[in-house]
Motif scaffolding. Sequence first.
Motif, PDB file in Angstrom:
ATOM      1  N   THR A  26     -57.386  11.042 -43.904  1.00  0.00           N
ATOM      2  CA  THR A  26     -58.341  12.338 -44.494  1.00  0.00           C
ATOM      3  C   THR A  26     -56.948  12.608 -46.042  1.00  0.00           C
ATOM      4  O   THR A  26     -58.021  13.185 -47.062  1.00  0.00           O
ATOM      5  CB  THR A  26     -58.949  13.075 -43.921  1.00  0.00           C
ATOM      6  OG1 THR A  26     -57.909  13.669 -43.213  1.00  0.00           O
ATOM      7  CG2 THR A  26     -59.585  12.685 -42.987  1.00  0.00           C
ATOM      8  N   THR A  29     -55.793  10.387 -50.563  1.00  0.00           N
ATOM      9  CA  THR A  29     -56.382  10.496 -51.625  1.00  0.00           C
ATOM     10  C   THR A  29     -55.340  11.235 -51.886  1.00  0.00           C
ATOM     11  O   THR A  29     -54.324  11.411 -53.008  1.00  0.00           O
ATOM     12  CB  THR A  29     -57.731  10.834 -51.776  1.00  0.00           C
ATOM     13  OG1 THR A  29     -58.650  10.013 -51.132  1.00  0.00           O
ATOM     14  CG2 THR A  29     -58.404  10.736 -52.928  1.00  0.00           C
ATOM     15  N   GLU A 123     -58.049  15.991 -51.799  1.00  0.00           N
ATOM     16  CA  GLU A 123     -58.887  15.917 -52.270  1.00  0.00           C
ATOM     17  C   GLU A 123     -59.998  15.027 -51.778  1.00  0.00           C
ATOM     18  O   GLU A 123     -60.163  14.661 -51.009  1.00  0.00           O
ATOM     19  CB  GLU A 123     -58.566  14.255 -53.884  1.00  0.00           C
ATOM     20  CG  GLU A 123     -56.796  15.048 -53.965  1.00  0.00           C
ATOM     21  CD  GLU A 123     -56.780  14.053 -55.576  1.00  0.00           C
ATOM     22  OE1 GLU A 123     -57.239  12.810 -55.731  1.00  0.00           O
ATOM     23  OE2 GLU A 123     -55.594  14.361 -55.828  1.00  0.00           O
ATOM     24  N   PRO A 124     -61.352  15.132 -52.320  1.00  0.00           N
ATOM     25  CA  PRO A 124     -62.196  14.373 -51.502  1.00  0.00           C
ATOM     26  C   PRO A 124     -61.758  12.986 -51.031  1.00  0.00           C
ATOM     27  O   PRO A 124     -61.508  11.945 -51.808  1.00  0.00           O
ATOM     28  CB  PRO A 124     -64.042  14.565 -52.494  1.00  0.00           C
ATOM     29  CG  PRO A 124     -62.746  15.219 -53.801  1.00  0.00           C
ATOM     30  CD  PRO A 124     -61.756  15.270 -53.307  1.00  0.00           C
ATOM     31  N   LEU A 125     -62.863  12.259 -50.299  1.00  0.00           N
ATOM     32  CA  LEU A 125     -62.773  10.318 -49.914  1.00  0.00           C
ATOM     33  C   LEU A 125     -63.863   9.823 -49.379  1.00  0.00           C
ATOM     34  O   LEU A 125     -63.923  10.672 -48.759  1.00  0.00           O
ATOM     35  CB  LEU A 125     -61.106  10.322 -48.492  1.00  0.00           C
ATOM     36  CG  LEU A 125     -61.198   9.851 -47.689  1.00  0.00           C
ATOM     37  CD1 LEU A 125     -60.180   8.741 -48.960  1.00  0.00           C
ATOM     38  CD2 LEU A 125     -60.018   9.525 -46.419  1.00  0.00           C
ATOM     39  N   ASP A 126     -63.938   9.317 -50.593  1.00  0.00           N
ATOM     40  CA  ASP A 126     -64.868   8.801 -50.339  1.00  0.00           C
ATOM     41  C   ASP A 126     -65.210   7.427 -49.329  1.00  0.00           C
ATOM     42  O   ASP A 126     -64.374   7.254 -49.373  1.00  0.00           O
ATOM     43  CB  ASP A 126     -66.047   8.137 -51.569  1.00  0.00           C
ATOM     44  CG  ASP A 126     -65.045   7.189 -52.718  1.00  0.00           C
ATOM     45  OD1 ASP A 126     -64.912   6.186 -52.212  1.00  0.00           O
ATOM     46  OD2 ASP A 126     -64.571   7.965 -53.127  1.00  0.00           O
ATOM     47  N   GLU A 127     -66.595   7.023 -48.970  1.00  0.00           N
ATOM     48  CA  GLU A 127     -65.880   5.219 -47.988  1.00  0.00           C
ATOM     49  C   GLU A 127     -64.877   4.152 -48.507  1.00  0.00           C
ATOM     50  O   GLU A 127     -64.017   4.145 -48.308  1.00  0.00           O
ATOM     51  CB  GLU A 127     -67.222   4.794 -47.382  1.00  0.00           C
ATOM     52  CG  GLU A 127     -67.516   3.638 -46.217  1.00  0.00           C
ATOM     53  CD  GLU A 127     -68.410   3.521 -46.026  1.00  0.00           C
ATOM     54  OE1 GLU A 127     -68.842   2.703 -45.520  1.00  0.00           O
ATOM     55  OE2 GLU A 127     -69.502   4.269 -46.136  1.00  0.00           O
ATOM     56  N   TRP A 128     -65.649   4.086 -49.639  1.00  0.00           N
ATOM     57  CA  TRP A 128     -65.222   2.596 -50.528  1.00  0.00           C
ATOM     58  C   TRP A 128     -63.494   3.184 -51.220  1.00  0.00           C
ATOM     59  O   TRP A 128     -62.312   2.464 -50.354  1.00  0.00           O
ATOM     60  CB  TRP A 128     -65.523   3.181 -51.951  1.00  0.00           C
ATOM     61  CG  TRP A 128     -64.878   1.810 -52.581  1.00  0.00           C
ATOM     62  CD1 TRP A 128     -64.221   1.780 -54.012  1.00  0.00           C
ATOM     63  CD2 TRP A 128     -64.678   0.540 -52.683  1.00  0.00           C
ATOM     64  NE1 TRP A 128     -63.915   0.888 -54.403  1.00  0.00           N
ATOM     65  CE2 TRP A 128     -63.501  -0.175 -53.466  1.00  0.00           C
ATOM     66  CE3 TRP A 128     -65.011  -0.624 -51.611  1.00  0.00           C
ATOM     67  CZ2 TRP A 128     -62.961  -2.082 -53.504  1.00  0.00           C
ATOM     68  CZ3 TRP A 128     -64.371  -1.858 -51.212  1.00  0.00           C
ATOM     69  CH2 TRP A 128     -63.804  -2.380 -52.880  1.00  0.00           C
ATOM     70  N   SER A 129     -63.058   4.493 -51.270  1.00  0.00           N
ATOM     71  CA  SER A 129     -60.988   4.484 -51.692  1.00  0.00           C
ATOM     72  C   SER A 129     -60.429   4.710 -50.133  1.00  0.00           C
ATOM     73  O   SER A 129     -59.762   4.154 -50.217  1.00  0.00           O
ATOM     74  CB  SER A 129     -61.340   5.797 -52.396  1.00  0.00           C
ATOM     75  OG  SER A 129     -61.609   6.778 -51.886  1.00  0.00           O
ATOM     76  N   HIS A 164     -68.049  -5.160 -48.501  1.00  0.00           N
ATOM     77  CA  HIS A 164     -68.123  -3.337 -49.370  1.00  0.00           C
ATOM     78  C   HIS A 164     -69.326  -3.193 -50.056  1.00  0.00           C
ATOM     79  O   HIS A 164     -69.884  -3.375 -51.278  1.00  0.00           O
ATOM     80  CB  HIS A 164     -67.211  -3.599 -51.176  1.00  0.00           C
ATOM     81  CG  HIS A 164     -65.908  -3.838 -50.097  1.00  0.00           C
ATOM     82  ND1 HIS A 164     -64.994  -3.234 -48.612  1.00  0.00           N
ATOM     83  CD2 HIS A 164     -64.686  -5.414 -50.419  1.00  0.00           C
ATOM     84  CE1 HIS A 164     -63.856  -3.989 -48.443  1.00  0.00           C
ATOM     85  NE2 HIS A 164     -63.611  -5.190 -49.958  1.00  0.00           N
TER      86      HIS A 164
END
Length: 164
Positions: A26, A29, A123-129, A164
């Motif tokens: 988590t 990023t 920092e926020p963590l989106d599924e792709w990154s 993806h």
Amino acid sequence: MSTGRVLMANKSGSYVIKLTGDVRMTLCTTLDTCLKNMVEDPTFTSVIVDLSDAEGIDSTSLGLLAKISRLATPVMGHVPTLISSRADITRIVETMGFRDRVFVIVPNADVDARDALSEQSEEPLDEWSAHERVLEAHKILMSLNDQNRQTFRELVECMENQPH
């Protein structure tokens, strides 16, 4: 275990990255942003990674530490220092193949910039990154030795075959 945190300091191009608590993907990023800022800094000359207050660390975070070394070593002319005073954490980083090839591992060290450490905002963590960073981190770990290659091969293959 306490929640993981990333702290960083810069004193005239000498960086300290301190990871505390339970360091998990988590934070990838946040760690990646710290790394990007560090290597893009024209005054960057060195980095020390401090794990003395880390309670746990996952393989994604270990891969990002190896990435820090990979990018910093050519600039520094030698591998960076990793401070690890906990036997369990030291055992993990050594098992991954970090000793001498990726980091000089020491139980403690005087660090000039330690007083200037400031917490880096998560920092926020989106599924792709998250997918991309986890995949990159494990590929880096695989490149370190045969044991890691065997350990992470199936995970990497599975991730590479995911749509993806």
